[in-house]
Design a protein around this motif. Structure first.
Motif, mmCIF file in Angstrom:
data_model
loop_
_atom_site.group_PDB
_atom_site.id
_atom_site.type_symbol
_atom_site.label_atom_id
_atom_site.label_comp_id
_atom_site.label_asym_id
_atom_site.label_seq_id
_atom_site.Cartn_x
_atom_site.Cartn_y
_atom_site.Cartn_z
ATOM 1 N N GLN A 174 0.316 -21.381 30.321
ATOM 2 C CA GLN A 174 0.394 -20.156 31.210
ATOM 3 C C GLN A 174 1.457 -20.162 32.337
ATOM 4 N N TRP A 175 1.981 -19.160 32.740
ATOM 5 C CA TRP A 175 3.304 -19.195 34.206
ATOM 6 C C TRP A 175 2.821 -17.983 35.311
ATOM 7 N N HIS A 176 3.037 -19.217 36.402
ATOM 8 C CA HIS A 176 2.544 -18.534 37.739
ATOM 9 C C HIS A 176 3.806 -18.410 38.271
ATOM 10 N N PHE A 177 4.540 -17.407 38.799
ATOM 11 C CA PHE A 177 5.327 -17.025 39.144
ATOM 12 C C PHE A 177 5.556 -17.305 40.545
ATOM 13 N N ILE A 178 6.386 -18.538 41.934
ATOM 14 C CA ILE A 178 5.259 -18.847 43.204
ATOM 15 C C ILE A 178 6.358 -18.400 43.988
ATOM 16 N N GLY A 179 7.721 -18.505 43.403
ATOM 17 C CA GLY A 179 9.367 -18.096 45.036
ATOM 18 C C GLY A 179 9.198 -17.195 45.063
ATOM 19 N N HIS A 180 10.075 -16.817 46.087
ATOM 20 C CA HIS A 180 10.567 -15.449 46.517
ATOM 21 C C HIS A 180 11.398 -14.848 45.164
ATOM 22 N N LEU A 181 10.664 -13.665 45.271
ATOM 23 C CA LEU A 181 11.188 -13.098 43.704
ATOM 24 C C LEU A 181 12.344 -11.627 43.684
ATOM 25 N N GLN A 182 13.850 -11.811 44.001
ATOM 26 C CA GLN A 182 14.790 -10.646 44.111
ATOM 27 C C GLN A 182 14.582 -9.532 42.694
ATOM 28 N N THR A 183 14.232 -8.550 44.031
ATOM 29 C CA THR A 183 13.725 -7.637 42.679
ATOM 30 C C THR A 183 15.675 -7.594 41.523
ATOM 31 N N ASN A 184 16.185 -7.749 41.302
ATOM 32 C CA ASN A 184 16.832 -8.077 40.767
ATOM 33 C C ASN A 184 16.988 -9.143 39.399
ATOM 34 N N LYS A 185 15.692 -9.809 39.543
ATOM 35 C CA LYS A 185 15.480 -10.892 38.983
ATOM 36 C C LYS A 185 14.021 -10.425 38.114
#
Ligand SMILES: *Cc1c(COP(=O)(O)O)cnc(C)c1O
Length: 218
Positions: free
Chosen positions: A62-73
């Motif tokens: 299971q993956w948790h995304f924890i970084g700043h996320l740009q809308t184009n990504k």
């Protein structure tokens, strides 16, 4: 070494607190060691890195995304991650919701709140969050499940300041639950990293994001 660190860390967590092993910048071999030792939830902070690693790990990772996320990504994360912990704007939330609806799936997210002294950290201010929930804007979400809050404490040796930051995030979550008693499943508080997770747990954390104490320095 990783297996030992992981088991020691996991054994020290009270019931109700789950471990996110933050594996950013570490090679897949390190993640496999942690997986073999029983870890299933991994935290990554870059979209490309997560997308590169995911196919190389067992399917029940299971993956948790924890970084700043740009809308184009955002797009590649939909359907790939089990949670996006770092939703820091209404615009990003709206986009996650639209892309999830288009894919016919529900994405679980945390809203990141900024209480730390550093200006560089991302996140909603407490005032913005109270306004968001006070205005019941979440009712418009069709394909996003708001699971709770994520936050970081001020980067300081002053552990009383750290504790106060975590207490503020926990209190904010209680306030939101009071304003919106109909909000279901808004249960998670993701707080605490290698140096401060014990304090975060004392203040009510349900998810700790630990990297260095498991994988070593990056
Ligand atoms: C890197 C990172 C962590 C892990 O920090 P450690 O000090 O290595 O435990 C936790 N949360 C976020 C958001 C991170 O970017």
């Amino acid at each position: 070494m990783i297996a030992e660190n992981l088991q020691r860390t996991a054994a020290g967590l009270p019931e109700g607190v789950r471990l996110v092993a933050v594996s950013k910048f570490h090679p897949v071999d390190a993640l496999r060691d942690a997986y073999a030792a029983g870890q299933r939830v991994f935290g990554e902070s870059r979209v490309q890195e997560l997308c590169d690693k995911a196919p190389m790990m067992p399917a029940d990772t299971q993956w948790h995304f924890i970084g700043h996320l740009q809308t184009n990504k955002v797009k590649p994360l939909i359907g790939l991650v089990s949670m996006i912990e770092s939703v820091d704007s209404e615009r990003l939330l709206g986009l996650i919701d639209r892309l999830s609806a288009e894919r016919g799936m529900v994405t679980r997210v945390l809203l990141q709140v900024h209480v730390a002294a550093e200006e560089t950290k991302f996140g909603f201010s407490p005032e913005e969050l109270l306004k968001y929930f006070g205005g019941r804007k979440y009712e418009r979400l069709r394909a996003t499940h708001l699971c709770g809050l994520m936050g970081m404490a001020t980067n300081t040796d002053d552990m009383e300041r750290v504790r106060a930051d975590f207490a503020r995030i926990a209190s904010l979550k209680r306030q939101i639950a009071e304003i919106c008693p109909d909000l279901r499943g808004f249960d998670e508080l993701s707080m605490g990293m290698s140096d401060d997770y014990r304090i975060a747990i004392e203040e009510g954390s349900t998810l700790v994001r630990i990297g260095t104490a498991i994988f070593g320095s990056r």
